[in-house]
Design a protein around this motif. Sequence first.
Motif, PDB file in Angstrom:
ATOM      1  N   ASN A 136      -4.177 -10.923  -7.044  1.00 19.36           N
ATOM      2  CA  ASN A 136      -2.895 -10.283  -6.755  1.00 19.36           C
ATOM      3  C   ASN A 136      -1.181 -11.116  -7.528  1.00 19.36           C
ATOM      4  OD1 ASN A 136      -4.511  -8.275  -5.889  1.00 19.36           O
ATOM      5  ND2 ASN A 136      -3.948  -8.689  -4.592  1.00 19.36           N
ATOM      6  N   ILE A 239       3.605  -4.063   7.282  1.00 20.01           N
ATOM      7  CA  ILE A 239       4.027  -2.733   6.720  1.00 20.01           C
ATOM      8  C   ILE A 239       3.383  -2.033   8.006  1.00 20.01           C
ATOM      9  CG2 ILE A 239       2.036  -1.682   5.130  1.00 20.01           C
ATOM     10  CD1 ILE A 239       1.270  -5.152   4.225  1.00 20.01           C
ATOM     11  N   SER A 247      -5.548  -3.646  11.123  1.00 19.01           N
ATOM     12  CA  SER A 247      -4.829  -4.346  10.082  1.00 19.01           C
ATOM     13  C   SER A 247      -5.129  -4.079   8.663  1.00 19.01           C
ATOM     14  CB  SER A 247      -4.347  -6.043  10.307  1.00 19.01           C
ATOM     15  OG  SER A 247      -5.981  -6.201   9.763  1.00 19.01           O
ATOM     16  N   LEU A 248      -4.604  -4.704   7.495  1.00 20.36           N
ATOM     17  CA  LEU A 248      -5.258  -4.515   6.285  1.00 20.36           C
ATOM     18  C   LEU A 248      -6.066  -6.059   5.649  1.00 20.36           C
ATOM     19  CD1 LEU A 248      -1.819  -3.511   4.366  1.00 20.36           C
ATOM     20  CD2 LEU A 248      -4.429  -2.216   4.635  1.00 20.36           C
ATOM     21  N   ASN A 249      -6.741  -5.997   4.727  1.00 25.30           N
ATOM     22  CA  ASN A 249      -7.328  -7.193   4.144  1.00 25.30           C
ATOM     23  C   ASN A 249      -5.887  -7.553   4.121  1.00 25.30           C
ATOM     24  OD1 ASN A 249      -7.730  -7.928   1.503  1.00 25.30           O
ATOM     25  ND2 ASN A 249      -9.651  -8.287   2.595  1.00 25.30           N
ATOM     26  N   THR A 252      -4.924  -7.586   0.704  1.00 28.92           N
ATOM     27  CA  THR A 252      -4.089  -6.442   0.148  1.00 28.92           C
ATOM     28  C   THR A 252      -2.804  -6.348   0.303  1.00 28.92           C
ATOM     29  OG1 THR A 252      -6.285  -5.198   0.144  1.00 28.92           O
ATOM     30  CG2 THR A 252      -4.579  -4.101   0.714  1.00 28.92           C
ATOM     31  N   ALA A 255      -0.585  -7.714  -1.184  1.00 28.95           N
ATOM     32  CA  ALA A 255      -0.428  -7.124  -2.950  1.00 28.95           C
ATOM     33  C   ALA A 255       0.876  -5.944  -2.786  1.00 28.95           C
ATOM     34  CB  ALA A 255      -1.677  -6.804  -3.034  1.00 28.95           C
ATOM     35  N   VAL A 256       0.813  -5.844  -0.792  1.00 29.07           N
ATOM     36  CA  VAL A 256       2.012  -4.535  -0.759  1.00 29.07           C
ATOM     37  C   VAL A 256       3.309  -5.319  -0.498  1.00 29.07           C
ATOM     38  CG1 VAL A 256       2.541  -2.997   0.774  1.00 29.07           C
ATOM     39  CG2 VAL A 256       0.139  -3.080  -0.029  1.00 29.07           C
ATOM     40  N   ALA A 259       4.851  -5.969  -4.300  1.00 27.60           N
ATOM     41  CA  ALA A 259       4.770  -4.820  -5.148  1.00 27.60           C
ATOM     42  C   ALA A 259       6.515  -4.867  -4.151  1.00 27.60           C
ATOM     43  CB  ALA A 259       3.471  -4.049  -4.075  1.00 27.60           C
TER      44      ALA A 259
ATOM     45  N   ARG B 135     -10.730   1.718   4.385  1.00 29.87           N
ATOM     46  CA  ARG B 135     -10.222   0.931   4.826  1.00 29.87           C
ATOM     47  C   ARG B 135      -8.157   1.627   4.948  1.00 29.87           C
ATOM     48  NH1 ARG B 135     -10.046  -5.479   5.832  1.00 29.87           N
ATOM     49  NH2 ARG B 135      -8.635  -5.396   7.421  1.00 29.87           N
ATOM     50  N   LEU B 248      -5.201  -4.468 -11.513  1.00 31.58           N
ATOM     51  CA  LEU B 248      -5.199  -5.398  -9.602  1.00 31.58           C
ATOM     52  C   LEU B 248      -6.537  -4.694  -9.500  1.00 31.58           C
ATOM     53  CD1 LEU B 248      -2.210  -3.609  -8.427  1.00 31.58           C
ATOM     54  CD2 LEU B 248      -3.113  -6.544  -8.063  1.00 31.58           C
ATOM     55  N   VAL B 256      -1.264  -0.087  -2.926  1.00 33.56           N
ATOM     56  CA  VAL B 256      -0.194  -0.296  -3.260  1.00 33.56           C
ATOM     57  C   VAL B 256       0.607   0.916  -3.499  1.00 33.56           C
ATOM     58  CG1 VAL B 256       1.414  -1.379  -5.014  1.00 33.56           C
ATOM     59  CG2 VAL B 256      -0.352  -2.525  -3.651  1.00 33.56           C
TER      60      VAL B 256
END
Lengths: 263, 263
Positions: A136, A239, A247-249, A252, A255-256, A259, B135, B248, B256
């Motif tokens: 990422n 986020i 939560s997100l990984n 990930t 990456a968010v 971005a 997820r 990605l 994203v």
Amino acid sequence: MSAAVPIADPGDPRLDDFRDLMHADTRPDRRGIVIAEGVNVVERLARSSYRVRAVVGVEAKLTALAPVLHQLDAPVYEVDKWTLSEAVGFRVTRGVLAAADRPEPVPAESLLATGWRFAVLEQINDFENLGSIFRNCAAFGVDGVLLDPRCADPLYRRSVRVSMGHVFGVGFAVLPGRWPDSLELLRAVGVDLLAMTPRAEAVAIRSVVAPRSWAVLLGAEGPGLTEAALAAADQWVRIPMAAGVDSLNVATAGAVAFAQLTC
Amino acid sequence: MSAAVPIADPGDPRLDDFRDLMHADTRPDRRGIVIAEGVNVVERLARSSYRVRAVVGVEAKLTALAPVLHQLDAPVYEVDKWTLSEAVGFRVTRGVLAAADRPEPVPAESLLATGWRFAVLEQINDFENLGSIFRNCAAFGVDGVLLDPRCADPLYRRSVRVSMGHVFGVGFAVLPGRWPDSLELLRAVGVDLLAMTPRAEAVAIRSVVAPRSWAVLLGAEGPGLTEAALAAADQWVRIPMAAGVDSLNVATAGAVAFAQLTC
């Protein structure tokens, strides 16, 4: 390279770098060797600054890599898939491997001098998450990764593979001294520390105006960043997520954030 | 539930739902059973609309789940870790499992009536990517997932686990008929189809004004969306990336995009 050298005997000592790969990462005599698997990853390794020791693969994969192997100053061994699987100790599905010397560690200060966008990782022990974070970082042009000393090794085989070989291109360094005091190194050169946390007090990432130089702090999946790391940050960033989702990984989430900060 | 029923014999027929789990997904007689592993995933299953058949776990994990198990109309079996591992056929590290009936498939039209933000997946065969997508959908409040008929099954054990149990909460449906003509179903109810592609002609995701109702189309990792799927979309959308990075991970790309469209 000169032409590929055929090897038929899986016990040939020229294949020693690739032997018993399943356990290679944990064998003390192997810590100096980095393994790349598959055409794309071997290509990234060959194009990196790493010193390649040898490449071994089946004919079709070596042919696919020919343009890159021609410029490589390392032996290339051609084997059939049975010889390859027998040498490494499991069925190799990717058909080509390369071994390289582990480069000298880069001091954190030197890495910080090479760019202005960073990821800082606290206690990331999962090799797949670690590899994904490098992938990422490469995608979003993050200049380097700083690791607290308890993070896993980005050059482990599984991390290399999941990173798609981007561990060879994105620089990394272990932060010296006591964590998280060592974050002062970044602040000293004008890097703003943005800590990712789901806490409600954090600023939504879309509202963050990217500073000129920044580092996104990511903590281990599950617990997230420690209180000490959070306290050392310049800003808390979150986020926005749906209710009831923990939560997100971690890769990930990174990456968010990348971005939003770079796009 | 009433009190947990102790079981000491790994051969006890009451544990049959959990037997030989390593191969459970590919055994034809098991296609009707969905398995959840670990406290968080079992809790999401128990709170979902799925009919739970049984829960089995070690004491500590059952205690952690007590509030949720109390409201469950299904037997709960308490075992020690050896009995559990012997019954399922491998060492169970998460300490608790639940089995549920696979629900009746939801028609795509019904799923589309439940929301306005969707993910549409083409040929996603990797269980981990599939789980991660669910997820991420949960995290960003995506209302449902539509699958082309060649996608893998989101209720496979590995997909369930990687989704952190969010496959039980985010609705999904297989698009009927010929792919990608079946995308007309979405357009007919006013859903804008945004195809993710790295092509230069695509619009950068940050410039996309989220339509009232949208679906993000994601293709298999590597090849990406097929020409036919791209042709069926309303808009091509890309994530701006650094030069030399192919793409990605598909689940990350989805995250994203969801973040940009929802945050």
